[in-house]
Design a protein around this motif. Structure first.
Motif, PDB file in Angstrom:
ATOM      1  N   ILE A 124       0.831  -1.213   0.000  1.00 21.88           N
ATOM      2  CA  ILE A 124       0.000   0.000   0.000  1.00 21.88           C
ATOM      3  C   ILE A 124       0.863   1.259   0.000  1.00 21.88           C
ATOM      4  O   ILE A 124       2.065   1.208   0.272  1.00 21.88           O
ATOM      5  N   LYS A 125       0.219   2.380  -0.276  1.00 22.89           N
ATOM      6  CA  LYS A 125       0.872   3.687  -0.177  1.00 22.89           C
ATOM      7  C   LYS A 125       0.553   4.236   1.209  1.00 22.89           C
ATOM      8  O   LYS A 125      -0.600   4.561   1.513  1.00 22.89           O
ATOM      9  N   ILE A 126       1.585   4.349   2.039  1.00 27.54           N
ATOM     10  CA  ILE A 126       1.400   4.768   3.434  1.00 27.54           C
ATOM     11  C   ILE A 126       0.825   6.182   3.523  1.00 27.54           C
ATOM     12  O   ILE A 126       0.017   6.471   4.404  1.00 27.54           O
ATOM     13  N   ASP A 127       1.176   7.070   2.580  1.00 27.22           N
ATOM     14  CA  ASP A 127       0.631   8.429   2.622  1.00 27.22           C
ATOM     15  C   ASP A 127      -0.878   8.427   2.381  1.00 27.22           C
ATOM     16  O   ASP A 127      -1.609   9.243   2.948  1.00 27.22           O
ATOM     17  N   VAL A 128      -1.369   7.508   1.559  1.00 26.08           N
ATOM     18  CA  VAL A 128      -2.813   7.405   1.322  1.00 26.08           C
ATOM     19  C   VAL A 128      -3.495   6.837   2.569  1.00 26.08           C
ATOM     20  O   VAL A 128      -4.568   7.308   2.970  1.00 26.08           O
ATOM     21  N   LEU A 129      -2.878   5.855   3.222  1.00 25.90           N
ATOM     22  CA  LEU A 129      -3.417   5.328   4.478  1.00 25.90           C
ATOM     23  C   LEU A 129      -3.477   6.431   5.532  1.00 25.90           C
ATOM     24  O   LEU A 129      -4.473   6.564   6.244  1.00 25.90           O
ATOM     25  N   LYS A 130      -2.433   7.237   5.627  1.00 25.54           N
ATOM     26  CA  LYS A 130      -2.414   8.346   6.584  1.00 25.54           C
ATOM     27  C   LYS A 130      -3.536   9.342   6.288  1.00 25.54           C
ATOM     28  O   LYS A 130      -4.184   9.838   7.209  1.00 25.54           O
ATOM     29  N   ALA A 131      -3.790   9.611   5.012  1.00 22.53           N
ATOM     30  CA  ALA A 131      -4.882  10.525   4.637  1.00 22.53           C
ATOM     31  C   ALA A 131      -6.231   9.949   5.075  1.00 22.53           C
ATOM     32  O   ALA A 131      -7.098  10.681   5.568  1.00 22.53           O
ATOM     33  N   ALA A 132      -6.410   8.636   4.910  1.00 26.78           N
ATOM     34  CA  ALA A 132      -7.654   7.991   5.338  1.00 26.78           C
ATOM     35  C   ALA A 132      -7.816   8.091   6.854  1.00 26.78           C
ATOM     36  O   ALA A 132      -8.912   8.375   7.358  1.00 26.78           O
ATOM     37  N   ILE A 133      -6.727   7.874   7.587  1.00 26.01           N
ATOM     38  CA  ILE A 133      -6.765   7.979   9.054  1.00 26.01           C
ATOM     39  C   ILE A 133      -7.112   9.405   9.468  1.00 26.01           C
ATOM     40  O   ILE A 133      -7.985   9.625  10.313  1.00 26.01           O
ATOM     41  N   GLN A 134      -6.440  10.390   8.866  1.00 26.11           N
ATOM     42  CA  GLN A 134      -6.715  11.799   9.200  1.00 26.11           C
ATOM     43  C   GLN A 134      -8.164  12.152   8.922  1.00 26.11           C
ATOM     44  O   GLN A 134      -8.813  12.843   9.712  1.00 26.11           O
ATOM     45  N   SER A 135      -8.683  11.672   7.811  1.00 24.70           N
ATOM     46  CA  SER A 135     -10.071  11.939   7.454  1.00 24.70           C
ATOM     47  C   SER A 135     -11.023  11.323   8.481  1.00 24.70           C
ATOM     48  O   SER A 135     -11.987  11.962   8.903  1.00 24.70           O
ATOM     49  N   GLY A 136     -10.740  10.099   8.888  1.00 18.53           N
ATOM     50  CA  GLY A 136     -11.580   9.440   9.887  1.00 18.53           C
ATOM     51  C   GLY A 136     -11.569  10.162  11.215  1.00 18.53           C
ATOM     52  O   GLY A 136     -12.615  10.343  11.845  1.00 18.53           O
ATOM     53  N   VAL A 137     -10.398  10.603  11.653  1.00 15.26           N
ATOM     54  CA  VAL A 137     -10.292  11.334  12.911  1.00 15.26           C
ATOM     55  C   VAL A 137     -11.070  12.650  12.813  1.00 15.26           C
ATOM     56  O   VAL A 137     -11.807  13.019  13.728  1.00 15.26           O
TER      57      VAL A 137
END
Length: 144
Positions: A124-137
């Motif tokens: 996976i692309k970790i920056d995209v995962l981080k964006a998903a986490i930030q969005s969820g928070v």
């Protein structure tokens, strides 16, 4: 044993390379949410029966159930599973949001209403995962 010790022990019991990847994810989420409440759930119900994989939680929100009851629960969670790692992004009302928003860019992962599952971080692309986490928070909008 306190929560941080439980988390450390849980990560340490994972086989490599999952151990290193769980530690990397843990460190990444803590860097994103440095003052967040930490949770550790051993996966057992009140009778000691295993009902889920153990998981680490980050942040805090009030989850509202269909019957109107609420309870405090984490915003982001991670868990080792038999085929890799799961990242839980809790409290998103639109169950198609994660897949619709991140599936094409994320890489080799399966996405359900609140769970992103992948075999290894290399998939996976970790920056995209981080964006998903930030969005969820952001969507759960509780101080952390």
């Amino acid at each position: 044993m306190n929560t941080q010790e439980q988390i450390k022990e849980y990560i340490a019991t994972q086989p490599e390379p999952k151990r290193s990847e769980m530690q990397q994810l843990h460190d990444t989420i803590l860097a994103m949410m440095p003052a967040c409440k930490l949770w550790f759930m051993d996966g057992k119900d009140e009778k000691g029966k295993i009902v889920s994989n153990p998981n680490i939680g980050y942040g805090s929100q009030n989850m509202k159930y269909a019957n109107g009851k609420t309870r405090e629960f984490y915003q982001i969670g991670i868990s080792a599973n038999t085929s890799g790692i799961s990242v839980y992004i809790m409290g998103i009302d639109d169950k198609k949001y994660l897949a619709r928003t991140y599936e094409k860019e994320l890489g080799k992962a399966s996405i359900t209403g609140y769970c992103i599952k992948f075999k290894t971080l290399a998939d996976i692309k970790i920056d995209v995962l981080k964006a998903a986490i930030q969005s969820g928070v952001k969507q759960t909008n509780i101080q952390h």
